[in-house]
Design an enzyme around this catalytic site. Structure first.
Site, PDB file in Angstrom:
ATOM      1  N   TYR A 114      -2.060  11.457   1.929  1.00 31.63           N
ATOM      2  CA  TYR A 114      -2.990  11.632   0.813  1.00 31.63           C
ATOM      3  C   TYR A 114      -3.113  13.095   0.410  1.00 31.63           C
ATOM      4  CZ  TYR A 114      -4.342   6.821   1.652  1.00 31.63           C
ATOM      5  OH  TYR A 114      -4.330   5.461   1.789  1.00 31.63           O
ATOM      6  N   HIS A 125      -6.813  -6.756  -0.647  1.00 28.40           N
ATOM      7  CA  HIS A 125      -5.754  -5.746  -0.584  1.00 28.40           C
ATOM      8  C   HIS A 125      -4.741  -6.083   0.505  1.00 28.40           C
ATOM      9  CE1 HIS A 125      -4.061  -1.685  -0.934  1.00 28.40           C
ATOM     10  NE2 HIS A 125      -4.079  -1.611   0.377  1.00 28.40           N
ATOM     11  N   ASP A 176       0.861  -1.188   0.000  1.00 25.35           N
ATOM     12  CA  ASP A 176       0.000   0.000   0.000  1.00 25.35           C
ATOM     13  C   ASP A 176       0.901   1.244   0.000  1.00 25.35           C
ATOM     14  OD1 ASP A 176      -2.934   1.005   0.461  1.00 25.35           O
ATOM     15  OD2 ASP A 176      -1.772   1.988   2.041  1.00 25.35           O
TER      16      ASP A 176
END
Length: 283
Positions: free
Chosen positions: A202, A263, A101
């Protein structure tokens, strides 16, 4: 099984856990959002028993590592610099780097910007930056990535992360995260400044991108020439399967798709992932 440490890595104080013989080949494990070093608890022991010196840090802004203020402190080139500084602080010139990730995004940047310090590269469910820019143009991927846009809001994402953070671990196989695991995560998220630090990854991504400092006129500026293994859980609810198609930018690539994994592939399929890691990382 492992020991905990703090080290000054460049201008950042980093917390990490380590296992395995100190003289063994160094493997650095980089976690993603919203985890911390414990993301790798199923990998630390097996890799250490195989003779590797395994180090799993809390990345900048996470858990017990330092949490600089401001969005700019979380640019990808800064995150990549933290990892190279950590490798040097451990007394090594090179290491194999494994990233999941966001840890994978950082690992890609390290391989692109400082390939001389990466022995081998392993990526778990994290797209190469050029692939990400391409696929993110698709409405289907934008819908899956809705949270990235939500995280651009001020203060509200932080307020919701700790009480509702379990949503961020959704899509995994039942039982991959126990209630005890989730309690560890809630305590990590509640560390002072951690929620903002984590979400600033982010914010910085959309604000600054991933190509700052690279020559955009050079079509090969994101080529990865290091031997690379990608392990991809195909039941990823956040990333389209095409996000794994990195072959044009990674000539020496092995891609292994695990059709039953989400994931959170290293939690869903730890035995398969560990076997792949040990086979690929052997010097």
């Amino acid at each position: 099984m492992w020991t905990e440490h703090d080290v000054q890595a460049g201008d950042l104080r980093m917390h990490y856990v380590a296992a395995g013989p100190e003289a063994g080949p160094l493997v650095v494990l980089l976690h993603g959002f919203p985890e911390f070093w414990r993301a790798w608890e199923y990998q630390l022991g097996p890799l250490a028993r195989a003779g590797f010196r395994v180090v799993a840090p809390d990345l900048r802004g996470y858990h017990l590592s330092e949490k600089p203020a401001g969005v700019e402190a979380y640019r990808v080139e800064t995150l990549q610099g933290d990892v190279s500084a950590l490798i040097r602080a451990l007394g090594r010139d090179r290491a194999s780097v494994v990233g999941h990730d966001w840890g994978g995004i950082v690992a890609w940047q390290l391989a692109i910007r400082q390939p001389e310090i990466v022995e081998r590269l392993v990526i778990l469910n994290a797209p190469h930056p050029a692939v990400s820019r391409k696929v993110m143009k698709r409405p289907a991927q934008q819908r899956r990535s809705w949270y990235i846009f939500f995280f651009q809001l001020p203060w509200l994402p932080e307020r919701l992360l700790v009480p509702f953070g379990n949503w961020a671990l959704h899509g995994t196989r039942p039982g991959s995260y126990t209630e005890q695991d989730r309690a560890h995560y809630r305590r990590a998220w509640a560390q002072p400044g951690a929620a903002t630090g984590m979400i600033n990854y982010y914010r910085a991504l959309l604000r600054y991108g991933t190509r700052h400092g690279l020559d955009r006129n050079d079509p090969d500026n994101e080529l990865v020439k290091i031997p690379t293994l990608m392990i991809w859980g195909e039941k990823d609810v956040a990333l389209l399967p095409d996000m794994a198609d990195a072959h044009p930018w990674v000539p020496d690539l092995q891609l292994v798709r695990l059709p039953r994994a989400s994931h959170w592939v290293m939690r869903d399929e730890p035995v398969k992932v560990n076997n792949l890691l040990m086979a690929f990382l052997q010097p």
